[in-house]
Scaffold this active site. Sequence first.
Site, PDB file in Angstrom:
ATOM      1  N   HIS A  74       0.550  -1.144  -0.011  1.00 18.84           N
ATOM      2  CA  HIS A  74      -0.324   0.044   0.336  1.00 18.84           C
ATOM      3  C   HIS A  74       1.278   1.381   0.223  1.00 18.84           C
ATOM      4  O   HIS A  74       2.236   1.384   0.077  1.00 18.84           O
ATOM      5  CB  HIS A  74      -1.203  -0.092   1.427  1.00 18.84           C
ATOM      6  CG  HIS A  74      -0.517   0.279   2.093  1.00 18.84           C
ATOM      7  ND1 HIS A  74       0.051   1.049   3.132  1.00 18.84           N
ATOM      8  CD2 HIS A  74      -0.041  -0.921   3.509  1.00 18.84           C
ATOM      9  CE1 HIS A  74       0.277   1.018   4.377  1.00 18.84           C
ATOM     10  NE2 HIS A  74       0.234  -0.445   4.500  1.00 18.84           N
ATOM     11  N   ASP A  76      -0.588   4.193   0.953  1.00 17.63           N
ATOM     12  CA  ASP A  76      -0.760   5.396   2.464  1.00 17.63           C
ATOM     13  C   ASP A  76       0.098   5.053   3.741  1.00 17.63           C
ATOM     14  O   ASP A  76       0.493   4.276   3.955  1.00 17.63           O
ATOM     15  CB  ASP A  76      -2.250   5.430   2.333  1.00 17.63           C
ATOM     16  CG  ASP A  76      -2.534   4.121   2.866  1.00 17.63           C
ATOM     17  OD1 ASP A  76      -2.655   2.857   2.060  1.00 17.63           O
ATOM     18  OD2 ASP A  76      -3.659   4.106   3.511  1.00 17.63           O
ATOM     19  N   ASP A 106       6.355   0.418   7.071  1.00 13.56           N
ATOM     20  CA  ASP A 106       5.204   0.286   6.752  1.00 13.56           C
ATOM     21  C   ASP A 106       4.328   1.751   5.434  1.00 13.56           C
ATOM     22  O   ASP A 106       3.910   2.632   6.280  1.00 13.56           O
ATOM     23  CB  ASP A 106       3.855   0.189   8.311  1.00 13.56           C
ATOM     24  CG  ASP A 106       2.432  -0.319   8.029  1.00 13.56           C
ATOM     25  OD1 ASP A 106       2.401  -0.185   6.754  1.00 13.56           O
ATOM     26  OD2 ASP A 106       1.965   0.341   8.593  1.00 13.56           O
ATOM     27  N   GLU A 138      -5.547   1.183   3.264  1.00 12.03           N
ATOM     28  CA  GLU A 138      -4.832   0.522   3.772  1.00 12.03           C
ATOM     29  C   GLU A 138      -4.963   1.021   5.291  1.00 12.03           C
ATOM     30  O   GLU A 138      -6.027   0.120   5.613  1.00 12.03           O
ATOM     31  CB  GLU A 138      -4.152  -0.402   3.266  1.00 12.03           C
ATOM     32  CG  GLU A 138      -3.176  -1.208   3.998  1.00 12.03           C
ATOM     33  CD  GLU A 138      -2.974  -2.069   5.620  1.00 12.03           C
ATOM     34  OE1 GLU A 138      -2.997  -2.981   6.263  1.00 12.03           O
ATOM     35  OE2 GLU A 138      -2.799  -0.278   6.346  1.00 12.03           O
ATOM     36  N   GLU A 139      -4.810   1.950   5.608  1.00 16.55           N
ATOM     37  CA  GLU A 139      -4.271   2.233   6.892  1.00 16.55           C
ATOM     38  C   GLU A 139      -5.821   2.742   7.575  1.00 16.55           C
ATOM     39  O   GLU A 139      -6.448   3.316   8.581  1.00 16.55           O
ATOM     40  CB  GLU A 139      -3.626   3.301   6.691  1.00 16.55           C
ATOM     41  CG  GLU A 139      -2.020   2.693   7.062  1.00 16.55           C
ATOM     42  CD  GLU A 139      -1.611   2.353   7.675  1.00 16.55           C
ATOM     43  OE1 GLU A 139      -2.928   1.276   8.981  1.00 16.55           O
ATOM     44  OE2 GLU A 139      -0.480   1.586   7.873  1.00 16.55           O
ATOM     45  N   GLU A 166       3.421  -6.175   3.909  1.00 14.34           N
ATOM     46  CA  GLU A 166       4.350  -5.497   5.150  1.00 14.34           C
ATOM     47  C   GLU A 166       4.566  -6.132   6.110  1.00 14.34           C
ATOM     48  O   GLU A 166       5.192  -7.258   6.210  1.00 14.34           O
ATOM     49  CB  GLU A 166       2.083  -6.437   6.097  1.00 14.34           C
ATOM     50  CG  GLU A 166       0.935  -5.632   5.604  1.00 14.34           C
ATOM     51  CD  GLU A 166       0.986  -3.977   6.070  1.00 14.34           C
ATOM     52  OE1 GLU A 166       1.513  -3.280   6.527  1.00 14.34           O
ATOM     53  OE2 GLU A 166       0.214  -3.502   4.784  1.00 14.34           O
TER      54      GLU A 166
END
Length: 387
Positions: A74, A76, A106, A138-139, A166
Amino acid sequence: MLAGRTTTEELLAHLVAFDTTSRNSNLALIGFVRDYLEAYGVASVIVPSEDGRKASLFATIGPAEIGGVCLSGHSDVVPVDGQPWSTDPFELTPREDRLYGRGSCDMKGFVATCLALVPQMTAANLSTPIHLLVSYDEEIGCTGVVPAVRRLGVDLPLPRACIVGEPTSMRVVDAHKSGIAYLTTVTGREAHSSMPQLGANAIFAAAELVGELDRYRAELIEAGDASGRFDPPNTTVQVTVIDGGTAGNIVPRQCGIRWNVRGLPDFDEPTLLARFERFAQGVVLPKLRASAPEASIVTDFIYRVPPLRPQTGSEAELLALRLAGQNRTYTVSYGTEGGHFQAQGIPTVICGPGSIDQAHKPDEFIEVAQLRACERFLTGLVAECAK
Ligand SMILES: [Zn+2]
C-alpha cells in the site's frame, strides 16, 4: 526522471517524500511509479478510486497470460499529527544502520525494494510473470485495494500466489485475525431532564448495548483459540468511542457507540452480529419505544478487513518459505489486505521488511539490513520465475 539503475534507498527516499497520509491524494506517488516502470518498458494499469482522488497501480512483468506471483504493497501512511518526530518525517534520513521516515517501514520500504528489482525482472526474460500492485487506503480499513483485486482473473491476470509485503521482519505470516468495525446509533427522544417520562434516554439504552458487548467479550476470552497461534488467544470485542447527549438538563436523544471485533480466522462474525441485533431490537428498543415510537437502533459497518486463513502447503506459503530460507510460518494480530486476495481465490502470505514495532510511531524507521534481506528474497523470486 531517474536515469540508470536506482538503488532501493534512493527509491525509498522518493516514495517517503510524497505525503501520502491516507486523507491525501496518492496520485503523485502513483504517477512516479508509473513513470519509473515505463522507463523499463513496463506498462501500468491505473485503477482509480470512485472520486478519482486516489488510485491503485497494477503492472505485469513477463508473460501476462499465465498465473504468476503478485507483490502487493500500500502507498498510504498513517498521520504524523501530534507525534514528536526528531527528523522530518517526509525526508528519508539515514542514521547509522537505519533509515527514518514516515512509511519507511509500513510499507514503502517493500514497495521501494520491488521497484529497485524491476531492472532485474525485465532483464531476466521471465517465464512466470511477476505482478506489482500498489494500493491506497490500507490504513483506513484495507478498502483501497478491493477494486483492483476484484479485477484479478476478470480483465487482469489472476496470480497463482500473492505476497503482501507488510512489515514482518521478513518472516512468513500465513494467518491473521479479521477486523470489523461497527457504529451503532441509538435514537430516542429529548425531554427536560425533570420530566424523563416524556423522553427516551438514548444513553441508558446505549449502556445496555455496551453491557451486552462486554458479555460477548468475556465469553470469547472463555472460548479461547483452539489453534494456539494467536496473541491474545481469542477473538476480541472492544467498545472504542461513545458519543451522546447534549446538555446536563436534557434527556439525550442520540448516542453513538463505535465498537470492533477482531476475529480469529474461523470466527463466525455474522452470528455474533445477529445476536447483538436480536438483543438491540428485542430487548432494548421496546423500552425506548414505550415513550418514543420513533426510536431506533441502527448498526452500520465502518469497515471489514477479512481474516487471513492459513493455507498450509499453498503455493504462496511454500514459495515464501523457500525464498526466505525458513521452515515455519507465523501469525500476526493486525489486519492486512491479504484476506481480500485470498477471498479472490489467490493463495496469499504476508512477508516484508521492517518490524511492525516501528510502524505508526514517531521516528518510524527501517533497518538497512531488512532492505538487503528483502532484496535477496526478491532476487530469489526473479531467479525462480526465470526458470
Ligand atoms: Zn501497512
